[in-house]
Design a protein around this motif. Structure first.
Motif, PDB file in Angstrom:
ATOM      1  N   ILE A 272      19.292 -38.270  42.559  1.00 31.82           N
ATOM      2  CA  ILE A 272      19.190 -39.035  43.813  1.00 31.82           C
ATOM      3  C   ILE A 272      20.009 -40.328  43.734  1.00 31.82           C
ATOM      4  O   ILE A 272      20.506 -40.826  44.754  1.00 31.82           O
ATOM      5  CB  ILE A 272      17.718 -39.345  44.166  1.00 31.82           C
ATOM      6  CG1 ILE A 272      17.058 -40.180  43.063  1.00 31.82           C
ATOM      7  CG2 ILE A 272      16.943 -38.061  44.436  1.00 31.82           C
ATOM      8  CD1 ILE A 272      15.646 -40.654  43.430  1.00 31.82           C
ATOM      9  N   HIS A 273      20.158 -40.855  42.554  1.00 39.87           N
ATOM     10  CA  HIS A 273      20.946 -42.078  42.403  1.00 39.87           C
ATOM     11  C   HIS A 273      22.439 -41.766  42.324  1.00 39.87           C
ATOM     12  O   HIS A 273      23.276 -42.543  42.818  1.00 39.87           O
ATOM     13  CB  HIS A 273      20.486 -42.835  41.157  1.00 39.87           C
ATOM     14  CG  HIS A 273      19.038 -43.225  41.210  1.00 39.87           C
ATOM     15  ND1 HIS A 273      18.563 -44.199  42.063  1.00 39.87           N
ATOM     16  CD2 HIS A 273      17.958 -42.746  40.537  1.00 39.87           C
ATOM     17  CE1 HIS A 273      17.256 -44.320  41.906  1.00 39.87           C
ATOM     18  NE2 HIS A 273      16.855 -43.431  40.970  1.00 39.87           N
ATOM     19  N   THR A 274      22.783 -40.631  41.746  1.00 46.42           N
ATOM     20  CA  THR A 274      24.195 -40.232  41.665  1.00 46.42           C
ATOM     21  C   THR A 274      24.808 -40.077  43.049  1.00 46.42           C
ATOM     22  O   THR A 274      25.970 -40.465  43.281  1.00 46.42           O
ATOM     23  CB  THR A 274      24.333 -38.918  40.887  1.00 46.42           C
ATOM     24  OG1 THR A 274      23.808 -39.101  39.570  1.00 46.42           O
ATOM     25  CG2 THR A 274      25.779 -38.472  40.795  1.00 46.42           C
ATOM     26  N   VAL A 275      24.020 -39.515  43.996  1.00 44.90           N
ATOM     27  CA  VAL A 275      24.550 -39.274  45.348  1.00 44.90           C
ATOM     28  C   VAL A 275      24.417 -40.505  46.242  1.00 44.90           C
ATOM     29  O   VAL A 275      24.867 -40.487  47.392  1.00 44.90           O
ATOM     30  CB  VAL A 275      23.856 -38.073  46.013  1.00 44.90           C
ATOM     31  CG1 VAL A 275      24.047 -36.821  45.184  1.00 44.90           C
ATOM     32  CG2 VAL A 275      22.377 -38.337  46.244  1.00 44.90           C
ATOM     33  N   SER A 276      23.839 -41.617  45.740  1.00 40.72           N
ATOM     34  CA  SER A 276      23.576 -42.796  46.581  1.00 40.72           C
ATOM     35  C   SER A 276      24.184 -44.080  46.053  1.00 40.72           C
ATOM     36  O   SER A 276      24.333 -45.068  46.799  1.00 40.72           O
ATOM     37  CB  SER A 276      22.059 -43.006  46.714  1.00 40.72           C
ATOM     38  OG  SER A 276      21.412 -41.875  47.195  1.00 40.72           O
ATOM     39  N   GLU A 277      24.543 -44.139  44.800  1.00 43.18           N
ATOM     40  CA  GLU A 277      24.870 -45.408  44.159  1.00 43.18           C
ATOM     41  C   GLU A 277      26.093 -46.113  44.745  1.00 43.18           C
ATOM     42  O   GLU A 277      26.244 -47.336  44.573  1.00 43.18           O
ATOM     43  CB  GLU A 277      25.056 -45.203  42.656  1.00 43.18           C
ATOM     44  CG  GLU A 277      26.160 -44.231  42.291  1.00 43.18           C
ATOM     45  CD  GLU A 277      26.174 -43.898  40.796  1.00 43.18           C
ATOM     46  OE1 GLU A 277      25.298 -44.421  40.076  1.00 43.18           O
ATOM     47  OE2 GLU A 277      27.052 -43.119  40.367  1.00 43.18           O
ATOM     48  N   LYS A 278      26.967 -45.393  45.447  1.00 40.59           N
ATOM     49  CA  LYS A 278      28.150 -46.017  46.030  1.00 40.59           C
ATOM     50  C   LYS A 278      27.925 -46.505  47.462  1.00 40.59           C
ATOM     51  O   LYS A 278      28.832 -47.093  48.080  1.00 40.59           O
ATOM     52  CB  LYS A 278      29.325 -45.037  45.994  1.00 40.59           C
ATOM     53  CG  LYS A 278      29.781 -44.686  44.577  1.00 40.59           C
ATOM     54  CD  LYS A 278      30.960 -43.731  44.601  1.00 40.59           C
ATOM     55  CE  LYS A 278      31.397 -43.372  43.176  1.00 40.59           C
ATOM     56  NZ  LYS A 278      32.544 -42.427  43.156  1.00 40.59           N
ATOM     57  N   HIS A 279      26.720 -46.226  47.989  1.00 36.70           N
ATOM     58  CA  HIS A 279      26.410 -46.672  49.353  1.00 36.70           C
ATOM     59  C   HIS A 279      26.209 -48.187  49.334  1.00 36.70           C
ATOM     60  O   HIS A 279      25.579 -48.727  48.424  1.00 36.70           O
ATOM     61  CB  HIS A 279      25.151 -45.961  49.864  1.00 36.70           C
ATOM     62  CG  HIS A 279      24.978 -46.069  51.344  1.00 36.70           C
ATOM     63  ND1 HIS A 279      24.461 -47.187  51.958  1.00 36.70           N
ATOM     64  CD2 HIS A 279      25.285 -45.193  52.342  1.00 36.70           C
ATOM     65  CE1 HIS A 279      24.420 -46.997  53.272  1.00 36.70           C
ATOM     66  NE2 HIS A 279      24.933 -45.778  53.534  1.00 36.70           N
TER      67      HIS A 279
END
Length: 953
Positions: free
Chosen positions: A292-299
């Motif tokens: 969940i953090h891999t797909v969100s960390e660049k937001h």
């Protein structure tokens, strides 16, 4: 009828209905029920046979039912045996005290339900009072396909308020009433008729109407797995897990989800709906903590805590439809479009069980732990069971389901007759653990393997069976590198060094009971050793023998406990023969009671028409277990003589191999006791066979079963049939005690034997009698200690002492009066005797005329003037051999008495018209010496004339 069901009321016969709702493949099952009778169940293969059986049941006023499924074989009407299904059904009860007061009320509720759910009109049968409802299918389906849909139908009936019998709706083994029969629950009986005929329904359409997702084949998953899904589906789903890294790997290869790939790449600019959609997939994967953090960390709005909080508000993985709503056109050109329901299924993998996984199965409230081995690569066990195989595709993480339940090879075995055999184990949720053996020769023939596996409950169609075959063969090949093949038991009874005892398919040892796969020698009997009923009910039957007067029966029954002890007294076997020429004395029932200690009272018993080879083979299989033989009456004296020696020698006849100069291996060896019944004395037969049958007599204990009125025929008919439904429990308890306390029990038996020998005065000559008495009495004492029987053993012991003492007095050691042997031979051949003086007439100088001439072949010559008896040597030798008399002993004894004069050349017909016949070798005896023989008793004209007349008759 309600207008909803009008329009198809043409007459439909029962065969029309069966053709509509049942497959053409498999066995039909019919059931007849009647209050005054036991249920009658029959399997047939054709509709013509159905008609015949139904008419037969109707003629006997049965309520007639048919099974709603077709079966693999004609053995059992159980769900495991279901072959195909071609309908779904409901049973709606109507009438006073029922869910619906009238059939009209039931029809209205059914119509409302069908319209509410969107189901097509069903076929309806008037069951006499209620309604039987069917949705016939356009094609056959398997039980595995049928069950989740039937479970869903049951749940929807409950949710929508249709009161149908839930136990029938989702039970593949259900039975419903046959049309054109009668419902006898009413008086007079009511007709069972077809009310409405419907069209067949497509299975997929019915699934859609009932909103059942196809969970078992990886086609996709719904957003929520319903709690009402069947147990098999839940177990298979429990083996599955979703891993987001698998989806990411597929995205890199271009085989993943195009939507997710774009959203992850554009996460820096994704709005809230897109961000939430992206999170919905990894949030429900096993690697969610990092994914969940891999797909969100660049937001730009990403924080660790806010992302976790956002995920907690998502109820499930978004479906493909939801993704397309958020990003219109994003699923265009997707290779998975229309094939899956959510991107999360692209991350599916099978969760593997750990190497040391064990499964606990409860059997009769006693926990048993089974260690499930690691399956051979590329096969593995799912976390919740089942057999899976890694995909053949390189770098493909997907797994293929081979079989839904745990199925594995335990060990390799060697059958004395069938060669290599594979011992397998099957775990099923309802039936527990099944263990069975398969000949290795069947592993490479698909049809044979499918048939054998189906017999034990491994149900699969051809494609799946091919996969199962490959798995089993791979398991066997790998096992050949790990362990040698064990020898299968070809006999019941004691094993090597007396460390365990085999009965049926169980090996009993101090460490506990273990499965012992039946070999080709034992498989025909093994099922008859499976315990049935209860120990307490069985005890209530056999304890009838506690009544005074039943001592002879009780002693025979005690053979059940005595037989396993016989070999420990260094003897191979003995026969107990119960005699009475009347029926109804309880001889046969005593044998059945004996067998019921270990298994079926009748199926284990030998009968009169069994051949000698069958008897010897059965002795070899039973080995140290008791064996009964009913009715020896028609056995000849010669046959019984051979039989008594065979039983006591403990081995069958040797035989040569066909087309080769070598002996077959002889597995027919034993150490046991045989309990027999007869209408005539076997002892008398043996005595009629020869003058000194001491060897055979000492191997047989024979006593009379007196006619008794201790129990009436009505009481006997009520008590003893219970043996057929209650057996096999006591023997296992008894054998466990023997195995665990063997040294002590042998010591006790030998002490009992010493007491018996001293009280009766038994010697080594009566060693078989001594061992038989000690084993039976000692075994009964052990059984009573264990609480298996409640019979006054002291009273039986007193009866035994008296009976054996009398038997010893009646069967004396063989007589040493060898003169009697000559007398017996002469008695048999008086019509073969020439009586003539040897001296010439002193007045005329010619030979004397015969006093008496033979009427048969000349064998003996008696000379009154010389007192000499001549017997042709060749004839006498043959007679002694046939009567098992040692000629040397006879001649030596008579030589010592001065009677025997040796062999001389004698013209036996001298003095007769044929006196010129050459001389022959003859034994000569001097009748004038001592108390040898009085010739007058054998050569009087009256006695010889009487003998001749009798022979003519």
């Amino acid at each position: 009828m309600d207008a909803f069901f009008r329009g198809a009321e043409a007459a439909m016969t029962r065969t029309d209905l069966l053709s509509a709702v049942l497959s053409t493949e498999g066995w039909y099952c019919l059931v007849g029920l009647k209050k005054s009778s036991l249920p009658k169940q029959v399997f047939v293969q054709t509709l013509e046979e159905v008609e015949i059986e139904v008419e037969g049941l109707l003629s006997k006023q049965y309520d007639v039912y048919f099974a709603c499924a077709k079966y693999e074989n004609d053995k059992t009407r159980t769900t495991d045996n279901v072959k195909t299904i071609k309908a779904f059904w409901l049973d709606i009860d109507c009438g006073e005290g029922k869910p619906y007061a009238t059939q009209g009320d039931g029809l209205f509720a059914l119509k409302t339900f069908c319209k509410d759910v969107g189901l097509p009109k069903p076929t309806i049968v008037n069951s006499g009072r209620g309604l039987h409802v069917y949705w016939p299918l356009t094609a056959d389906i398997t039980r595995q396909q049928w069950k989740p849909v039937a479970d869903r139908l049951k749940i929807i009936c409950n949710e929508r308020g249709l009161d149908a019998d839930p136990s029938r709706t989702s039970d593949a083994a259900s039975i419903l009433r046959m049309p054109d029969t009668f419902n006898h629950k009413s008086d007079p009986p009511l007709n069972v008729t077809v009310m409405y005929i419907s069209q067949a329904v497509d299975f997929d359409l019915l699934k859609d109407k009932l909103q059942v997702a196809d969970l078992a084949n990886n086609d996709g998953i719904p957003e929520h797995v319903p709690t009402h899904s069947n147990e098999l589906t839940r177990a298979l789903m429990g083996n599955k897990q979703f891993k987001f890294s698998v989806i990411v790997d597929k995205n890199v290869k271009g085989t993943g989800c195009m939507q997710l790939a774009r959203l992850i790449a554009d996460q820096e600019t994704a709005d809230e709906p897109k961000w939430r959609a992206t999170l919905s997939v990894p949030a429900f994967c096993i690697d969610a903590d990092t994914a969940i953090h891999t797909v969100s960390e660049k937001h730009p709005d990403y924080t660790f805590d806010s992302t976790v909080e956002k995920v907690q508000k998502i109820k499930g993985p978004y479906t493909c439809t939801k993704f397309e709503e958020i990003v219109p056109g994003g699923c265009d050109n997707c290779p998975h479009k229309g094939k899956i329901t959510s991107p999360i299924v692209l991350g599916t993998e099978i969760a593997k069980a750990t190497e040391d996984t064990v499964q606990l199965i409860l059997e009769t409230s006693k926990p048993i732990t089974y260690t499930i081995p690691e399956y051979p690569f590329p096969y593995f066990r799912g976390k919740n069971g089942g057999v899976y195989r890694k995909s053949d595709e390189e770098d493909d993480e997907d797994a293929v389901l081979i079989y839904e339940h745990d199925l594995y090879v335990v060990k390799r075995l060697k059958d004395p007759q069938n060669g290599e055999v594979i011992w397998m184990r099957l775990h099923t949720p309802k039936d527990g653990v099944k263990e069975f053996a398969l000949p290795a020769v069947d592993l490479l023939t698909a049809d044979k393997l499918r048939e054998k596996l189906a017999w034990f409950g491994v149900i699969a169609l051809k494609k799946q069976m091919d996969s199962i075959m490959g798995y089993i063969v791979r398991s066997v090949k790998e096992m050949q590198y790990k362990q040698g093949a064990e020898i299968m038991r070809s006999q019941y009874g004691w094993t090597e060094k007396n460390k365990s005892f085999v009965v049926g398919d169980t090996e009993i040892s101090a460490a506990g009971d273990a499965y012992s796969p039946p070999s080709s020698y034992t498989e025909q009997l093994s099922d008859w050793f499976i315990p049935v009923g209860s120990l307490e009910e069985w005890k209530s039957v056999v304890n009838v023998y506690d009544k005074p007067g039943f001592e002879p029966h009780a002693f025979g029954f005690f053979t059940a406990f005595g037989a396993p002890l016989m070999k420990h007294l260094n003897l191979k076997g003995a026969i107990i023969n119960m005699v009475n020429n009347e029926s109804g004395t309880g001889k046969t029932t005593t044998i059945k009671a004996m067998h019921s200690v270990y298994g079926h009272p009748e199926e284990l018993m030998l009968i009169q028409r069994d051949t000698m080879n069958v008897r010897l083979h059965r002795l070899g299989v039973m080995n140290n277990l008791p064996i009964g033989c009913d009715e020896l009456t028609k056995m000849s004296a010669d046959e019984f003589s051979d039989f008594s020696y065979a039983v006591s020698q403990g081995r069958g006849r040797g035989r040569m191999k066909a087309n080769t100069n070598s002996e077959r291996l002889n597995f027919a060896k034993w150490g046991t006791m045989m309990l027999c019944s007869s209408n005539a004395s076997a002892v008398d037969k043996l005595k009629s066979l020869k003058s000194t049958p001491d060897g055979e007599l000492m191997r047989v204990v024979e006593y009379e079963i007196p006619a008794t009125k201790l129990i009436s025929k009505q009481e006997a008919d009520e008590i003893f049939p219970k043996l057929y439904t209650n057996y096999g429990h006591a023997g296992r308890i008894y054998l466990r005690d023997l195995v665990c306390n063997m040294e002590e029990r042998i010591r006790e038996i030998k002490e009992i034997q010493v007491i018996i020998d001293s009280k009766i005065g038994l010697s080594n000559r009566e060693r078989f009698w001594s061992a038989t008495a000690a084993c039976n009495i000692g075994g009964a004492i052990f059984a009573k200690r264990l609480g298996l029987i409640d019979i006054d053993i002291a009273r039986v012991f007193k009866w035994m002492l008296k009976e054996f003492t009398q038997m010893r007095e009646e069967i004396k050691p063989p007589s040493t009066n060898h003169a009697g042997v000559i007398g017996e031979y002469w008695s048999e051949h008086r019509s073969n005797t020439l009586v003539i003086n040897d001296q010439v007439d002193k007045r005329t100088g010619v030979e004397m005329l015969p006093i008496l001439e033979p009427t048969r072949e000349l064998i003996l010559r008696m000379e009154p003037d010389t007192k000499k008896l001549f017997i042709i040597a060749k004839k006498f030798r043959k007679w002694c051999s046939e009567h098992q008399i040692t000629l040397k002993d006879v001649l030596n004894s008579l030589t010592a008495d001065g009677v025997y004069g040796g062999i001389v050349k004698k013209r036996m017909a001298k003095g007769t018209k044929i006196g010129n016949i050459p001389p022959v070798d003859a034994f000569v005896f001097d009748c004038a010496k001592g108390d040898f023989i009085d010739p007058e008793a054998y050569i009087s004209p009256e006695s010889m004339a009487e003998d001749a007349a009798n022979e003519d008759k």
